[in-house]
Scaffold this active site. Structure first.
Site, mmCIF file in Angstrom:
data_model
loop_
_atom_site.group_PDB
_atom_site.id
_atom_site.type_symbol
_atom_site.label_atom_id
_atom_site.label_comp_id
_atom_site.label_asym_id
_atom_site.label_seq_id
_atom_site.Cartn_x
_atom_site.Cartn_y
_atom_site.Cartn_z
ATOM 1 N N PHE A 5 0.860 -1.182 0.000
ATOM 2 C CA PHE A 5 0.000 0.000 0.000
ATOM 3 C C PHE A 5 0.894 1.229 0.000
ATOM 4 O O PHE A 5 1.552 1.524 1.007
ATOM 5 C CB PHE A 5 -0.870 -0.065 1.262
ATOM 6 C CG PHE A 5 -1.889 1.021 1.416
ATOM 7 C CD1 PHE A 5 -3.170 0.877 0.915
ATOM 8 C CD2 PHE A 5 -1.582 2.187 2.114
ATOM 9 C CE1 PHE A 5 -4.125 1.872 1.089
ATOM 10 C CE2 PHE A 5 -2.532 3.190 2.295
ATOM 11 C CZ PHE A 5 -3.803 3.028 1.782
ATOM 12 N N LEU A 7 1.273 4.924 0.058
ATOM 13 C CA LEU A 7 0.710 6.269 0.268
ATOM 14 C C LEU A 7 1.807 7.258 0.670
ATOM 15 O O LEU A 7 1.969 8.311 0.050
ATOM 16 C CB LEU A 7 -0.374 6.202 1.363
ATOM 17 C CG LEU A 7 -1.046 7.530 1.727
ATOM 18 C CD1 LEU A 7 -1.849 8.083 0.549
ATOM 19 C CD2 LEU A 7 -1.969 7.359 2.944
ATOM 20 N N THR A 8 2.600 6.886 1.692
ATOM 21 C CA THR A 8 3.618 7.800 2.235
ATOM 22 C C THR A 8 4.699 8.092 1.203
ATOM 23 O O THR A 8 5.101 7.215 0.440
ATOM 24 C CB THR A 8 4.264 7.160 3.489
ATOM 25 O OG1 THR A 8 3.236 6.802 4.401
ATOM 26 C CG2 THR A 8 5.237 8.109 4.164
ATOM 27 N N SER A 14 2.954 12.591 7.435
ATOM 28 C CA SER A 14 1.698 12.838 8.145
ATOM 29 C C SER A 14 0.696 13.633 7.315
ATOM 30 O O SER A 14 -0.486 13.666 7.652
ATOM 31 C CB SER A 14 1.980 13.583 9.455
ATOM 32 O OG SER A 14 2.749 12.772 10.312
ATOM 33 N N TRP A 38 8.815 4.016 2.931
ATOM 34 C CA TRP A 38 8.370 3.252 4.105
ATOM 35 C C TRP A 38 7.226 2.305 3.755
ATOM 36 O O TRP A 38 6.282 2.170 4.517
ATOM 37 C CB TRP A 38 7.904 4.182 5.249
ATOM 38 C CG TRP A 38 8.911 5.178 5.675
ATOM 39 C CD1 TRP A 38 8.867 6.521 5.467
ATOM 40 C CD2 TRP A 38 10.129 4.918 6.375
ATOM 41 N NE1 TRP A 38 9.985 7.116 5.999
ATOM 42 C CE2 TRP A 38 10.767 6.155 6.560
ATOM 43 C CE3 TRP A 38 10.742 3.752 6.865
ATOM 44 C CZ2 TRP A 38 11.992 6.275 7.212
ATOM 45 C CZ3 TRP A 38 11.966 3.868 7.506
ATOM 46 C CH2 TRP A 38 12.570 5.114 7.677
ATOM 47 N N THR A 40 5.530 -1.104 3.496
ATOM 48 C CA THR A 40 5.621 -2.471 4.002
ATOM 49 C C THR A 40 5.462 -3.458 2.851
ATOM 50 O O THR A 40 4.546 -3.317 2.027
ATOM 51 C CB THR A 40 4.530 -2.716 5.073
ATOM 52 O OG1 THR A 40 4.722 -1.781 6.123
ATOM 53 C CG2 THR A 40 4.597 -4.140 5.615
ATOM 54 N N CYS A 127 -9.304 3.126 3.926
ATOM 55 C CA CYS A 127 -8.524 1.887 4.115
ATOM 56 C C CYS A 127 -7.837 1.935 5.474
ATOM 57 O O CYS A 127 -7.799 0.949 6.220
ATOM 58 C CB CYS A 127 -7.443 1.731 3.042
ATOM 59 S SG CYS A 127 -8.052 1.666 1.366
ATOM 60 N N GLU A 252 0.401 4.292 10.369
ATOM 61 C CA GLU A 252 -1.076 4.383 10.396
ATOM 62 C C GLU A 252 -1.544 5.602 11.182
ATOM 63 O O GLU A 252 -2.517 5.536 11.929
ATOM 64 C CB GLU A 252 -1.682 3.106 10.997
ATOM 65 C CG GLU A 252 -1.397 1.864 10.195
ATOM 66 C CD GLU A 252 -2.272 1.777 8.956
ATOM 67 O OE1 GLU A 252 -3.270 2.515 8.864
ATOM 68 O OE2 GLU A 252 -1.941 0.962 8.073
#
Ligand SMILES: Cc1cc2nc3c(=O)[nH]c(=O)nc-3n(C[C@H](O)[C@H](O)[C@H](O)COP(=O)(O)OP(=O)(O)OC[C@H]3O[C@@H](n4cnc5c(N)ncnc54)[C@H](O)[C@@H]3O)c2cc1C
Length: 273
Positions: A5, A7-8, A14, A38, A40, A127, A252
């Site tokens: 996933f 996103l970052t 943040s 970052w 995973t 999500c 998260e």
């Protein structure tokens, strides 16, 4: 198939709404450019969900770098030309899973790779609400493992001619751990029932994630301390949980970000702007 996933980004943690990764339309394809950080399982995954700004897919079809309206999700097979994943080395936390940087250079995917009905930052955040709920339970699981290890050790380790669990200081430590675990379990059980009923809110999930990860981090540290020198050995689990929970504290939504989400919920004032 393992998925990741994305996103970052290196410069947008943040506040993912500022993301730089872009998707532009070229005929019947989307062309993705940018970097994610970052991520995973980034280097083990066969498929990546990559969030990118696709101004042409926003409601008004205009490029708008400030708003998050044009954020869309793309399904990207990781063997697509131009996609690279590089493991981040030297982690002292969550060492059992890969954490990777993703680089996308003119990565072409078909038009159908864009997730439908997923416009705006609210889509990845939806999500995250589900994932954060799972994390709230997971953190309590880690806390239970530490508590049980500490309890067994306290009953067996003899010092000053008696098990250390016979000393009031260690009993207080164990009583505090147990109390926070039970509170966290009840909170999350209640949240789970609300989830089943379809009534839980993202802010309530923030409260659980924030609380449970925070208390689990404290419990892991206290368990490690109760174990004395043995507590620093890999043979015991508490210090591993302690190190891993530091990642959970950050991912998260960091503890601070959940504080601001709750702050906004109770005051009606948005500290992000
Ligand atoms: C092991 C691991 C796995 C991860 N897996 C994934 C993944 O699979 N996919 C993915 O997309 N991301 C993943 N992440 C990234 C994670 O979500 C981000 O690290 C997180 O969102 C924080 O971003 P940052 O690290 O850039 O910190 P920053 O946003 O730079 O924050 C730095 C510090 O500033 C604080 N801060 C930031 N804004 C504010 C504010 N407004 N007010 C007060 N304090 C503030 C933060 O709380 C933090 O303490 C992972 C991270 C880790 C550590």
């Amino acid at each position: 198939v393992i998925g990741c996933f994305g996103l970052t980004e290196p410069d947008y943690g943040s506040n993912p709404s500022g993301m730089i990764t872009r998707a532009r339309k070229d005929g019947n394809e989307w062309v993705l450019n940018g970097a994610k950080m970052w991520i995973t399982n980034g280097s083990t995954a066969q498929v990546a969900i990559v969030w990118a700004k696709a101004p042409e897919a926003s409601g008004d079809g205009k490029g708008d770098d400030k708003s998050d309206r044009s954020i869309r999700g793309f399904i990207v097979p990781t063997d697509t030309k131009g996609f690279k994943a590089k493991d981040q080395k030297g982690k002292l936390s969550l060492r059992a899973s890969d954490t990777s940087e993703l680089v996308l250079e003119d990565v072409r995917v078909p038009a159908s790779a864009m997730l439908p009905k997923s416009s705006g930052l609210k889509s990845p955040l939806m999500c995250l609400t589900q994932a954060r709920y799972g994390i709230a339970w997971g953190a309590i699981g880690a806390a239970i493992a530490c508590y049980e290890e500490a309890l067994a050790y306290a009953k067996n380790r003899v010092m000053f001619d008696r098990p250390i669990g016979g000393f009031q200081l260690q009993q207080a430590r164990l009583a505090d751990m147990l109390t926070e675990i039970v509170k966290g379990q009840l909170l999350t059980l209640h949240l789970g029932r609300m989830k089943d009923a379809g009534t839980f809110t993202p802010q309530q999930v923030s409260l659980a994630k924030r609380n449970n990860v925070s208390v689990a981090t404290d419990i892991a540290r206290e368990a490690r301390r109760l174990l004395g020198a043995n507590g620093i050995l890999a043979e015991y689990a508490s210090m591993r949980h302690m190190a891993n929970l530091e990642s959970v504290y950050t991912y998260e939504g960091t503890h601070d970000i959940h504080t601001l989400i709750l702050g906004q919920a109770v005051t009606g004032l948005n500290a992000f702007k």
